[in-house]
Design a protein around this motif. Structure first.
Motif, mmCIF file in Angstrom:
data_model
loop_
_atom_site.group_PDB
_atom_site.id
_atom_site.type_symbol
_atom_site.label_atom_id
_atom_site.label_comp_id
_atom_site.label_asym_id
_atom_site.label_seq_id
_atom_site.Cartn_x
_atom_site.Cartn_y
_atom_site.Cartn_z
ATOM 1 N N MET A 142 0.813 -1.209 0.000
ATOM 2 C CA MET A 142 0.000 0.000 0.000
ATOM 3 C C MET A 142 0.849 1.263 0.000
ATOM 4 O O MET A 142 0.426 2.304 -0.511
ATOM 5 C CB MET A 142 -0.961 -0.012 1.192
ATOM 6 N N ALA A 143 2.045 1.193 0.562
ATOM 7 C CA ALA A 143 2.945 2.345 0.520
ATOM 8 C C ALA A 143 3.322 2.667 -0.922
ATOM 9 O O ALA A 143 3.411 3.841 -1.312
ATOM 10 C CB ALA A 143 4.190 2.063 1.355
ATOM 11 N N ILE A 144 3.521 1.624 -1.732
ATOM 12 C CA ILE A 144 3.803 1.822 -3.159
ATOM 13 C C ILE A 144 2.584 2.430 -3.852
ATOM 14 O O ILE A 144 2.702 3.379 -4.639
ATOM 15 C CB ILE A 144 4.198 0.482 -3.812
ATOM 16 N N GLN A 145 1.391 1.887 -3.536
ATOM 17 C CA GLN A 145 0.158 2.440 -4.109
ATOM 18 C C GLN A 145 -0.013 3.904 -3.713
ATOM 19 O O GLN A 145 -0.393 4.743 -4.550
ATOM 20 C CB GLN A 145 -1.053 1.646 -3.618
ATOM 21 N N LYS A 146 0.282 4.193 -2.465
ATOM 22 C CA LYS A 146 0.137 5.569 -1.973
ATOM 23 C C LYS A 146 1.026 6.523 -2.760
ATOM 24 O O LYS A 146 0.606 7.630 -3.133
ATOM 25 C CB LYS A 146 0.485 5.604 -0.488
ATOM 26 N N ASP A 147 2.268 6.100 -3.024
ATOM 27 C CA ASP A 147 3.185 6.941 -3.801
ATOM 28 C C ASP A 147 2.672 7.143 -5.224
ATOM 29 O O ASP A 147 2.800 8.244 -5.787
ATOM 30 C CB ASP A 147 4.575 6.310 -3.831
ATOM 31 N N LEU A 148 2.104 6.088 -5.809
ATOM 32 C CA LEU A 148 1.566 6.208 -7.174
ATOM 33 C C LEU A 148 0.382 7.175 -7.213
ATOM 34 O O LEU A 148 0.296 8.031 -8.103
ATOM 35 C CB LEU A 148 1.140 4.831 -7.688
ATOM 36 N N TYR A 149 -0.521 7.028 -6.246
ATOM 37 C CA TYR A 149 -1.661 7.949 -6.186
ATOM 38 C C TYR A 149 -1.186 9.387 -5.997
ATOM 39 O O TYR A 149 -1.690 10.306 -6.645
ATOM 40 C CB TYR A 149 -2.584 7.572 -5.018
ATOM 41 N N ASN A 150 -0.209 9.557 -5.108
ATOM 42 C CA ASN A 150 0.289 10.906 -4.830
ATOM 43 C C ASN A 150 0.912 11.524 -6.076
ATOM 44 O O ASN A 150 0.741 12.722 -6.350
ATOM 45 C CB ASN A 150 1.315 10.857 -3.693
#
Length: 351
Positions: free
Chosen positions: A299-307
């Protein structure tokens, strides 16, 4: 040919309008220079506004799950430490029992250790974190266990001991002369037929524990839920309680050597079972801990992508925004200056 009338009033009105529009633009430019993002997303993004809101929602959901996972990880760490401490106590007490087994007066030596370990077990089962009991299952608002001395559990065991044969011995533990006459076979029969069932479900509840056998679960990602607690009704904790109870409530130092050795052997067996079952509980919680760690990393990777996608849509050039702020401030100051000068004009001065 048309004639246009020029007056100080019309010029002043035009300048005031320019100042008002400039102040609105300055407010937006100042916001963008300060935040680095468009002041009005709807106006700037137009049809892409819905996409921006969707990305924001996904970003917020993932961020909340990561924060929740950190809290759950703290609870699991505390639970694992408690299980590790109980396991260490069980192993130490097992060695003490084996050392005292063939020793005259061995029961008197190990009695204080049994009292300490029982108190430690109850205290551990009543451990709290952030106002919630870790070993209460889903019943997190109520302490799972009460202190053993004077508890319903002790009362039930004393009653079973004093019950008439063949169920019990027909006298209380305080009758030391009669306790000394208990044979190894009689003690083994009592443990097997009377004591063991008290530590099985559902007899364990509510005499010993008010915990729920249903453990708490937590959503650790948008698609995954795991078990995130252990409860006081688990086999390992019941085995520990029974082992300590054997030493505390089955006659103690008044027992003959053969009966005492029977108690020690039974207690050692329960401690071995407890250590095994506690390791199973710890292993299951360890699996949950690893799953939470993996989910948080994903989810940290997903969070960076969304950001990154949000920034592409919402971000402005801070340098360009600062230049616009300076330019608008200059325009407003010039307009205010001209307005002030127009207000000073008087027709009488030119007659």
């Amino acid at each position: 040919m048309n004639a246009s009338f020029i007056s100080t009033m019309s010029l002043s009105t035009t300048l005031r309008s320019t100042v008002m529009k400039g102040q609105v633009s300055l407010s937006k430019a100042t916001t963008e220079a300060t935040t680095g993002r468009h002041a009005d997303m709807g106006e700037t993004l137009g049809p892409l506004t819905g996409r921006d809101f969707s990305l924001r929602s996904d970003y917020s959901r993932v961020s909340n799950l990561i924060d929740t996972n950190a809290i759950v990880t703290g609870r699991l760490d505390a639970t694992q430490q408690a299980i590790s401490n109980l396991t260490a106590d069980a192993n130490t007490f097992m060695q003490q029992l084996l050392a005292a087994r063939g020793t005259a007066g061995g029961a008197s030596v190990i009695l204080p250790n049994a009292q300490t370990n029982m108190a430690s077990l109850v205290d551990t089962m009543n451990t709290t974190l952030n106002g919630q009991y870790l070993f209460a299952g889903i019943n997190t608002a109520v302490p799972p266990m009460t202190s053993y001395p004077g508890s319903p559990a002790q009362t039930a065991i004393d009653a079973a001991f004093a019950a008439l044969p063949p169920a019990g011995f027909g006298f209380p533990q305080s009758n030391t002369a009669s306790v000394a006459g208990i044979t190894a076979a009689q003690m083994q029969s009592f443990i097997t037929t009377q004591l063991d069932p008290m530590f099985q479900l559902p007899a364990w509840n509510p005499t010993w524990s008010t915990a729920s056998s249903q453990n708490t679960t937590s959503r650790i990602s948008t698609t995954q839920t795991v078990t995130t607690s252990e409860n006081a009704n688990a086999q390992g904790f019941r085995d520990l309680a029974e082992a300590y109870t054997m030493v505390l409530s089955l006659g103690g130092s008044a027992l003959g050597q053969a009966a005492f050795q029977t108690v020690v052997d039974a207690a050692v067996g329960k401690l071995g079972s407890a250590v095994y079952n506690l390791s199973l509980s710890g292993g299951q919680l360890g699996t949950s801990q690893q799953q939470i760690k993996d989910a948080s990393e994903r989810m940290a990777i997903q969070k960076d992508l969304y950001n990154g996608q949000i920034n592409k849509m919402e971000a402005v050039d801070p340098t360009e925004a600062s230049v616009r702020v300076t330019s608008l401030q200059s325009q407003i100051e010039m307009s205010l200056s001209l307005t002030s000068q127009l207000h000073k004009l008087n027709l009488v001065d030119f007659l």
